[in-house]
Enzyme design. Sequence first.
Site, PDB file in Angstrom:
ATOM      1  N   SER A  52       0.800  -1.241   0.000  1.00  0.00           N
ATOM      2  CA  SER A  52       0.000   0.000   0.000  1.00  0.00           C
ATOM      3  C   SER A  52       0.828   1.283   0.000  1.00  0.00           C
ATOM      4  CB  SER A  52      -0.960   0.004   1.187  1.00  0.00           C
ATOM      5  OG  SER A  52      -1.986  -0.923   0.948  1.00  0.00           O
ATOM      6  N   LYS A  67      -0.004   3.448  -2.868  1.00  0.00           N
ATOM      7  CA  LYS A  67      -1.145   4.378  -2.903  1.00  0.00           C
ATOM      8  C   LYS A  67      -0.725   5.851  -3.030  1.00  0.00           C
ATOM      9  CE  LYS A  67      -4.657   1.533  -0.540  1.00  0.00           C
ATOM     10  NZ  LYS A  67      -4.009   0.221  -0.415  1.00  0.00           N
ATOM     11  N   TYR A  93     -10.634   2.377   5.326  1.00  0.00           N
ATOM     12  CA  TYR A  93      -9.574   1.986   4.398  1.00  0.00           C
ATOM     13  C   TYR A  93     -10.069   0.904   3.457  1.00  0.00           C
ATOM     14  CZ  TYR A  93      -4.734   0.994   3.133  1.00  0.00           C
ATOM     15  OH  TYR A  93      -3.544   0.831   2.464  1.00  0.00           O
TER      16      TYR A  93
END
Length: 379
Positions: free
Chosen positions: A51, A54, A161
Amino acid sequence: MLESSLQQHKIPMAVAMAATSSKITYTGVFGMRDSKSGVAVTPESIFMIASMTKPVTSVAAMQLVEQGKLKLDEPASTYIPELGTLQVLHGFDAGTGKPILKPATKPVTLRRLLTHTSGFVYDTWDGDLLRYEKETGASFPLGTVAPLTPLMFEPGTRWQYGTSADWSGRLVETVSGLTLEQYFQKNILEPLGMHDTSFLVPEAKFDRLVSEYSREPVGGPLVENPRTLPKPPKAFNGGGGLYSTAPDYVRFMQMILRKGRAPNGQQILQPKTVDMMATIQTGELSAGKLKTVRPNISSDVDFHPGFKDGFGFGFLINSTAYEGRRSAGSLAWAGVANTYFWIDPRKGVAGVIMMQYLPFADQEALAVLGDFERAVYAS
């Protein structure tokens, strides 16, 4: 300090770096690439950063906003029609257990995707989506690219999330006409000199890829997974999937500290865009706290116990300083295999530490992150 912390917390390997906007101030490498080869970890060791992809996707999307090709507040369905017919889960029928779905009344927008207020969630931290999967037989394992799940709440009403960044990545691909790999390389990674960051690990770099571990059983010792060359993905995922090195990610963080400027002088982003990304965009909503429903993948997440943090475009932002650590207004995020970074614009400092094991937000990993960060500020 880091060496003793890693030994104390029984973590097999890590690479850590700290930097200012213009120079590397600390590099530390610890442990072995894997348990069998006797090959030591180096600064150039390659980690799955999950992640931590991101924020890179967020930068890509904001480049297209600057060019007028995307708007923050228009419905994402303008470009991806299936996002115009989303349904919101309103619980489960008491008699049959079947999910109760109603059409969303608010649109999913790029702003809501970048701030994780879209209603898209991960089942790792959301019991409702997990139950929906069980009731319907659907399955959305972590790493599935942009699964078309129901929303768990009306867009804009909560922070949770999830797969929002997958959809930001799909918007980048749709509008640019490039795959995410092509777009990242051309517009972000090459200008920043991030030559070891990619969704693909070529065979020539396999020697530098570290082993992954997981706690088996949950709470038990770390067990090593066999080191294998990752297969090229069928689709590139804006929510995760990049492999990188600590020096490469430092270059990305330094670009943010320099208000969007690459070392070659190229503006990756305009300074006002960086300021917008680094400003809390979620109002009074609390961000960054997650209750696990899959403890083998993640522990409960609370990086800043007792305080309410917010979310910018791609970054968790703490409105109160961490004692002895990052300033208020710092930007941060992490990858599921315990890779962490923070960017402190107020003090002009950034740090990254890469470990490689599950579950995420493991107490031992967070203790090492805290020790590292305190040492960076103490020096």
